[in-house]
Design a protein around this motif. Structure first.
Motif, PDB file in Angstrom:
ATOM      1  N   GLY A  84      38.253  38.574  40.431  1.00  0.00           N
ATOM      2  CA  GLY A  84      38.273  38.853  41.867  1.00  0.00           C
ATOM      3  C   GLY A  84      39.608  38.404  42.437  1.00  0.00           C
ATOM      4  N   PHE A  85      39.588  37.993  43.694  1.00  0.00           N
ATOM      5  CA  PHE A  85      40.834  37.554  44.346  1.00  0.00           C
ATOM      6  C   PHE A  85      41.507  36.437  43.553  1.00  0.00           C
ATOM      7  CE2 PHE A  85      38.524  39.219  48.135  1.00  0.00           C
ATOM      8  CZ  PHE A  85      39.471  40.136  48.551  1.00  0.00           C
ATOM      9  N   VAL A  86      40.713  35.422  43.203  1.00  0.00           N
ATOM     10  CA  VAL A  86      41.296  34.228  42.565  1.00  0.00           C
ATOM     11  C   VAL A  86      41.721  34.518  41.118  1.00  0.00           C
ATOM     12  CG1 VAL A  86      40.800  31.857  41.823  1.00  0.00           C
ATOM     13  CG2 VAL A  86      40.022  32.644  44.065  1.00  0.00           C
ATOM     14  N   ASP A 114      35.350  40.595  33.296  1.00  0.00           N
ATOM     15  CA  ASP A 114      34.582  40.553  34.545  1.00  0.00           C
ATOM     16  C   ASP A 114      33.286  41.313  34.326  1.00  0.00           C
ATOM     17  OD1 ASP A 114      35.546  40.068  37.777  1.00  0.00           O
ATOM     18  OD2 ASP A 114      33.741  41.275  37.428  1.00  0.00           O
ATOM     19  N   ALA A 115      32.224  40.883  35.024  1.00  0.00           N
ATOM     20  CA  ALA A 115      30.958  41.620  34.940  1.00  0.00           C
ATOM     21  C   ALA A 115      31.193  43.057  35.411  1.00  0.00           C
ATOM     22  CB  ALA A 115      29.915  40.936  35.815  1.00  0.00           C
ATOM     23  N   GLY A 159      32.086  34.424  39.906  1.00  0.00           N
ATOM     24  CA  GLY A 159      30.958  33.972  40.700  1.00  0.00           C
ATOM     25  C   GLY A 159      30.988  34.523  42.093  1.00  0.00           C
ATOM     26  N   VAL A 194      37.343  27.039  38.034  1.00  0.00           N
ATOM     27  CA  VAL A 194      37.906  27.196  39.385  1.00  0.00           C
ATOM     28  C   VAL A 194      36.806  27.548  40.398  1.00  0.00           C
ATOM     29  CG1 VAL A 194      39.742  28.296  40.727  1.00  0.00           C
ATOM     30  CG2 VAL A 194      39.955  28.161  38.249  1.00  0.00           C
ATOM     31  N   ASN A 239      33.746  27.737  42.815  1.00  0.00           N
ATOM     32  CA  ASN A 239      33.139  26.710  43.678  1.00  0.00           C
ATOM     33  C   ASN A 239      31.621  26.722  43.636  1.00  0.00           C
ATOM     34  OD1 ASN A 239      35.225  25.241  44.910  1.00  0.00           O
ATOM     35  ND2 ASN A 239      35.752  27.017  46.170  1.00  0.00           N
ATOM     36  N   SER A 285      39.617  22.597  38.667  1.00  0.00           N
ATOM     37  CA  SER A 285      40.868  22.589  39.456  1.00  0.00           C
ATOM     38  C   SER A 285      40.834  21.465  40.496  1.00  0.00           C
ATOM     39  CB  SER A 285      41.108  23.944  40.119  1.00  0.00           C
ATOM     40  OG  SER A 285      40.018  24.304  40.926  1.00  0.00           O
ATOM     41  N   HIS A 342      36.091  18.457  45.865  1.00  0.00           N
ATOM     42  CA  HIS A 342      36.881  19.532  46.482  1.00  0.00           C
ATOM     43  C   HIS A 342      35.968  20.130  47.546  1.00  0.00           C
ATOM     44  CE1 HIS A 342      39.251  23.086  47.166  1.00  0.00           C
ATOM     45  NE2 HIS A 342      38.320  23.879  46.668  1.00  0.00           N
ATOM     46  N   THR A 366      40.586  32.807  49.925  1.00  0.00           N
ATOM     47  CA  THR A 366      41.850  32.103  49.650  1.00  0.00           C
ATOM     48  C   THR A 366      42.197  32.358  48.190  1.00  0.00           C
ATOM     49  OG1 THR A 366      40.995  30.005  48.788  1.00  0.00           O
ATOM     50  CG2 THR A 366      41.023  30.247  51.179  1.00  0.00           C
TER      51      THR A 366
END
Ligand code: NAD
Length: 314
Positions: free
Chosen positions: A13-15, A36-37, A80, A119, A121, A144, A176, A231
């Motif tokens: 994804g983005f990250v 990726d799924a 995720g 990474v 969350n 991370s 975090h 982000t």
């Protein structure tokens, strides 16, 4: 046989895709597999990255399957559900733990010697989950952690004092997330304790200013998500920095998410702490002197995480 020049990014994804983009520019790997799924997404990202290869460092980048992690030195997990506006990182825990059960068991089918870099969350909980599910030694399971939060704090202090952020020595430790803390008692600017710096530059860094800057750090992710939905640039660079410490065997001190192994009186939890990072992952968790107030905040942060981890079915 491990290929020290190969990594996998799981979750594009983005990250994940931005991390692949920064890794490609950095030249740390000669082979990067994207998993990726959503296979179409991974293959689209690989295509897009490959079309920029001429302007970066040559590497083989492709979308693949779990069997392709077999010879990876590092596996980055950014898969995720992402944090939604107004959602805390802790809200994500159950959703992403279920996803990790599948991902970790797939990785273990093919590779039991890699370093796992988490990474997704809530990163501290999922680092803990990854350690439990993988059974890997704690040096090979890294989150991370607060590397990004530390970078945010150093940037904001630098901006406030009009000093290069690289000359700001300050760190954020703990979760975090909402219970993290800034270690102000140890903060310095080129060796000058942060609290004494105002005398030099005329810009005040008193407790009020420090709290204000740290609030900005804690609100950063919420504000960015509210503005643009996710982000990814800064976290991708933070992940690349961790990978750099591993692949170049730098023994760099980074505030990654780790098992404290009894340090700070903490056990059976993962959270952001300063640790030496080298080719085998975590070399050593550093125990830095903290003020009594910081010790208490760190303990409370660990307690918050432990309570969540205790509620998981692992
Ligand atoms: P995203 O929704 O853009 O990407 C997630 C990707 O994971 C998607 O492509 C999705 O298809 C994939 N995915 C979902 N389930 C999967 C599975 N079982 N196997 C493989 N792939 C799967 O989200 P994002 O913005 O890239 O964020 C990813 C994660 O990184 C989130 O948890 C986010 O909160 C976290 N994040 C962490 C930090 C940090 O500092 N640790 C910073 C920013 C974001």
């Amino acid at each position: 046989m491990v290929n020290t020049r190969k990594c996998a990014v799981i979750g594009c994804g983005f990250v994940g895709s931005t991390t692949a983009f920064t890794l490609m520019q950095n030249g740390l790997f000669s082979e990067i597999v994207l998993i990726d799924a959503n296979e179409k997404k991974a293959s689209g990202e690989a295509m897009d990255l490959n079309h920029g290869m001429l302007f970066a460092k040559p590497a083989r980048i492709y979308s693949g399957q779990y069997k392709d992690v077999a010879d990876c030195q590092v596996v980055i997990i950014a898969a995720g559900a992402a944090q939604k506006p107004g959602e805390t990182r802790i809200d994500l825990v159950k959703k992403n733990t279920a996803i990790f059960k599948t991902i970790i068991s797939e990785i273990l089918r093919y590779n039991t010697t890699c370093i796992l870099l988490v990474v997704t969350n809530p990163v501290d909980i999922l680092t803990y989950v990854t350690r439990r599910l993988s059974g890997f030694d704690s040096n090979r399971v890294i989150g991370s952690g607060t590397v990004l939060d530390t970078a945010r704090l150093r940037f904001l202090v630098g901006e406030h004092l009009r000093v290069d952020a690289r000359n700001v020595d300050a760190m954020v430790i703990g979760e975090h997330g909402d219970s993290e803390l800034a270690v102000w008692s140890r903060a310095s600017i080129s060796g000058v304790p942060a609290k004494d710096f105002c005398a030099n530059c005329g810009k005040c860094l008193n407790m009020h200013e420090m709290n204000h800057l740290f609030d900005d750090v804690k609100q950063s992710a919420y504000r960015i998500i509210e503005s643009k939905g996710a982000t990814y640039y800064a976290v991708a660079l933070a992940v690349t920095r961790i990978i750099e410490a591993i692949t170049r065997d730098e023994n760099s001190v980074l505030t990654v998410s780790v098992f404290p192994e009894g340090r700070y009186g903490l056990k059976d939890v993962c959270l952001g702490l300063p640790a030496i990072v080298g080719k085998n992952g975590i070399v050593q968790v550093l125990e830095i002197p903290l003020s009594d107030e910081e010790k208490e905040k760190l303990y409370q942060s660990a307690k918050t995480l432990q309570e969540i981890a205790d509620g998981l079915d692992l």
